[in-house]
Design an enzyme around this catalytic site. Structure first.
Site, mmCIF file in Angstrom:
data_model
loop_
_atom_site.group_PDB
_atom_site.id
_atom_site.type_symbol
_atom_site.label_atom_id
_atom_site.label_comp_id
_atom_site.label_asym_id
_atom_site.label_seq_id
_atom_site.Cartn_x
_atom_site.Cartn_y
_atom_site.Cartn_z
ATOM 1 C CG ASP A 150 -1.844 1.134 1.296
ATOM 2 O OD1 ASP A 150 -2.332 1.555 0.240
ATOM 3 O OD2 ASP A 150 -2.084 1.642 2.404
ATOM 4 C CG ASP A 179 -1.475 1.919 7.037
ATOM 5 O OD1 ASP A 179 -1.848 1.778 5.856
ATOM 6 O OD2 ASP A 179 -1.505 2.999 7.639
ATOM 7 C CG ASP A 214 -4.271 -1.914 3.250
ATOM 8 O OD1 ASP A 214 -4.671 -1.772 2.084
ATOM 9 O OD2 ASP A 214 -3.600 -1.055 3.845
#
Length: 647
Positions: free
Chosen positions: A345, A537, A541
């Site tokens: 990410d 995080d 996700d």
């Protein structure tokens, strides 16, 4: 060794093992080995150096029996207990038969020596395990015992487990924070090393999160409790480490299964060595072949494998914990070196996730516009929302009540403010609700929050984020390891592509919804040669963390959902810790392979020599206990790994 079977089947963090004043810290544990050693040396001197006349017959036997008992009794007890549970073939039984057999053929010193060195090996094993436990003991050491809570206008001292959510606690300078909460005081500095492995003090300001286990090093502060003790950061981390020690690596499980098959095989081979030659050799001497069989038993004891391999993984977990990395099991530590694709990410992983408002574009009054924007964003935990709220607080712009708030994953947030329906999010949110807006906005490279009031475009806010200092290092080291890097982000494609170019990331995709990230990871995993890790995080996700071969959560700012579902948790905000995790796992795997190779090579060589009569019981002691000690010393090397922080 004598304690090995017990140790390996229990969690390393049970209080009876991890308390600082346990039996392992007492000098008395060395006394049996010292007594046996001194008596063995005295017996050998009396027999072979000074040739003491009366040191023969029953006196000699009695002396060596007394030398044998201090180290032999614990193993004899374990052997009897194992047999009573119908477990006939284990290292205790092998050592008991071998040493009692040595006494039977009147090789008394060798019988004592085998059991003595076996006991010494146990002491080494205990010392190694205790060293590996030291990082987990540190977690117990930071566990706050008491909390000072404000009740009925005065502060009282209670157990942290008795404090309720919403109550205010006081933490003095030098005290540990007992519970997770929000800082009510203006600011203070905290030592977070026990939680994150980061030695640099961290300054936390008013309304920011304080975690249990942090040490307040500045001034007296007040904290509003946000989580119960059992849900606190400390409790969660401790539970992860406890679970980690019970999840075995494939290699470790394979060796255990091998030992269960291997041990009875060597027992019957030893029996064959002692008896079968009588059928083929005319000058067969039972005592000679029994001695060779006993040597064979001692050599073949699987101590080096059974001890060093779990200890290697245990040491790797301990070294990772010391560096702010939590592997939730030895199986993930074992799998990490095979990872050849890392998908990441962007926000909060490669960037700081600390956004700042850069520009406000609206036809409304800017303060009124930002009041509406701040009010609706107050219902979100996204870093962008925090940036807008921070701006409003700094400018003293009022925040209004919000009703019917709904966060739409990958789009933004919807709610009612001052009887008006507010949409705040990206272009996809506007398209979803058919809100027309200036399409030139799509070409702006920065992160943008578009606002619509009652389905009418009202303006936008640009937000800037900053790349983490160690992001470039992380990507370059992964390239050195031959790892393909992929960035998957819900942010604008223009921002994602620009950052990917700056960091030399192999592939980058923007404008992704959570389900889009899942599709990309599924596509990567379709290649059978790919072992995929995903690093993220946010709560968005969590699904892709679960889907990947190894899910890695950035734990310092990460959501609870991401941390709970991940296989590896980075306790700091440093992506370079991913590289540290790879290094530690590779070093652990290398040590485990070295120990397996060393144990098999030495044992096989001495087994052959023992069978044909060229190895004595002393050689067998080296092949068994000596190799075990070398394997233990090799295994604990991983504990000394310490990565230097780059940020």
């Amino acid at each position: 060794m004598a304690n090995l079977i017990k140790t390996q089947h229990t969690c390393c963090c049970h209080n009876d093992h991890c308390t600082p004043n346990n039996e392992h810290s007492s000098w008395k544990k060395y006394l049996p080995a010292i007594i046996s050693f001194l008596m063995l040396v005295a017996g050998l001197l009396a027999e072979h150096v000074f040739h003491v006349a009366f040191f023969t017959g029953y006196i000699k036997l009695a002396w060596y029996i007394l030398a044998y008992l201090p180290v032999g009794i614990p193993v004899l007890k374990e052997s009897v207990e194992s047999i009573s549970h119908k477990d006939f073939f284990n290292e205790f039984t092998l050592m008991t038969i071998a040493t009692l057999g040595a006494f039977f053929i009147k090789e008394y010193p060798e019988g004592v020596a085998v059991m003595l060195f076996y006991s010494v090996g146990e002491l080494f094993q205990d010392a190694a395990v205790n060293k590996a436990k030291s990082n987990i003991k540190a977690l117990l050491d930071i566990r706050p015992d008491m909390a000072t809570v404000l009740r009925d206008g005065e502060y009282i001292t209670l157990s942290p487990s008795e404090v309720k959510i919403g109550e205010t606690i006081q933490v003095k300078a030098g005290e540990k924070v007992p519970l997770d909460g929000i800082l009510l005081s203006q600011e203070s500095s905290f030592n977070t090393s026990a939680l994150t492995g980061e030695s640099k003090p961290r300054t936390i300001r008013k309304d920011e999160t304080v975690l249990s286990g942090m040490m307040n090093i500045d001034k007296v502060i007040e904290v509003q409790v946000q989580k119960l003790y059992e849900d606190s950061a400390f409790s969660r981390i401790l539970a992860m480490v406890q679970d980690a020690t019970s999840r075995k690596a494939k290699t470790e499980l394979l060796i255990r299964r091998f030992a269960r098959i291997y041990t009875p095989i060597v027992f019957f081979l030893a029996l064959a060595i002692a008896t079968v030659p009588a059928l083929f050799i005319s000058d067969y001497v039972f005592q000679t072949w029994l001695y060779r069989a006993l040597v064979f038993l001692v050599i073949s004891c699987p101590c080096a494998l059974v001890i060093s391999i779990p200890l290697g993984y245990f040491g790797g977990i301990g070294a990772a914990s010391r560096n702010g990395i939590l592997f939730k099991g030895a199986n993930y530590l074992d799998m990490m070196p095979a990872i050849n694709v890392v998908a990441m990410d962007k926000t909060g992983t490669l960037t700081k996730g600390v956004f700042e408002v850069q520009n406000i574009a609206t036809n409304h009054n800017p303060d009124t516009f930002m009041s509406i924007c701040g009010s609706i964003e107050s219902q979100s935990k996204h870093p962008i929302a925090k940036a807008i709220l921070s701006y409003c607080n700094t400018k003293q712009i009022p925040i209004m009540p919000v009703s019917e708030a709904e966060e739409i994953a990958g789009h933004g947030i919807k709610g009612v403010v001052n009887n008006q329906t507010i949409l705040a999010g990206n272009a996809r949110l506007m398209d979803k609700y058919n809100v027309g807006y200036d399409k030139q906005i799509d070409s702006i490279p920065e992160t943008i929050v578009i606002i619509a009031i009652d389905n009418v475009y009202a303006g936008y806010v640009t937000i800037a984020d900053e790349v983490k200092k160690d992001a470039a290092y992380t990507i370059s080291k992964m390239r050195e390891y031959g790892i393909k890097t992929v960035m998957l982000s819900g942010d604008k494609a223009s921002i994602v592509e620009k950052m990917a170019s700056e960091l030399s990331i192999d592939e980058a995709y923007g404008n992704l919804l959570p389900e889009d990230k899942i599709k990309y990871v599924e596509r990567l995993k379709k290649n059978p040669e790919h072992k995929v890790a995903f690093v993220g995080d946010g709560i968005n996700d969590a699904p892709v963390l679960a889907l990947s071969d190894i899910g890695i959560a950035m734990g310092a700012m990460g959501s609870d959902a991401a941390i709970e579902i991940a296989d590896v948790v980075i306790q700091t905000d440093e992506p370079s810790k991913i590289v540290s995790a790879i290094k530690i796992s590779k070093k652990t795997r290398r040590i485990v392979k070295q120990n397996i190779t060393m144990a098999f090579t030495v044992k096989l060589a001495v087994l052959i020599l023992g069978t044909i009569g060229f190895a004595s019981m002393w050689g067998a002691v080296f092949a068994d206990v000596g190799v075990a000690l070398l394997a233990i010393l090799n295994a604990v090397r991983v504990l000394n790994y310490k990565e230097v922080s780059l940020s």
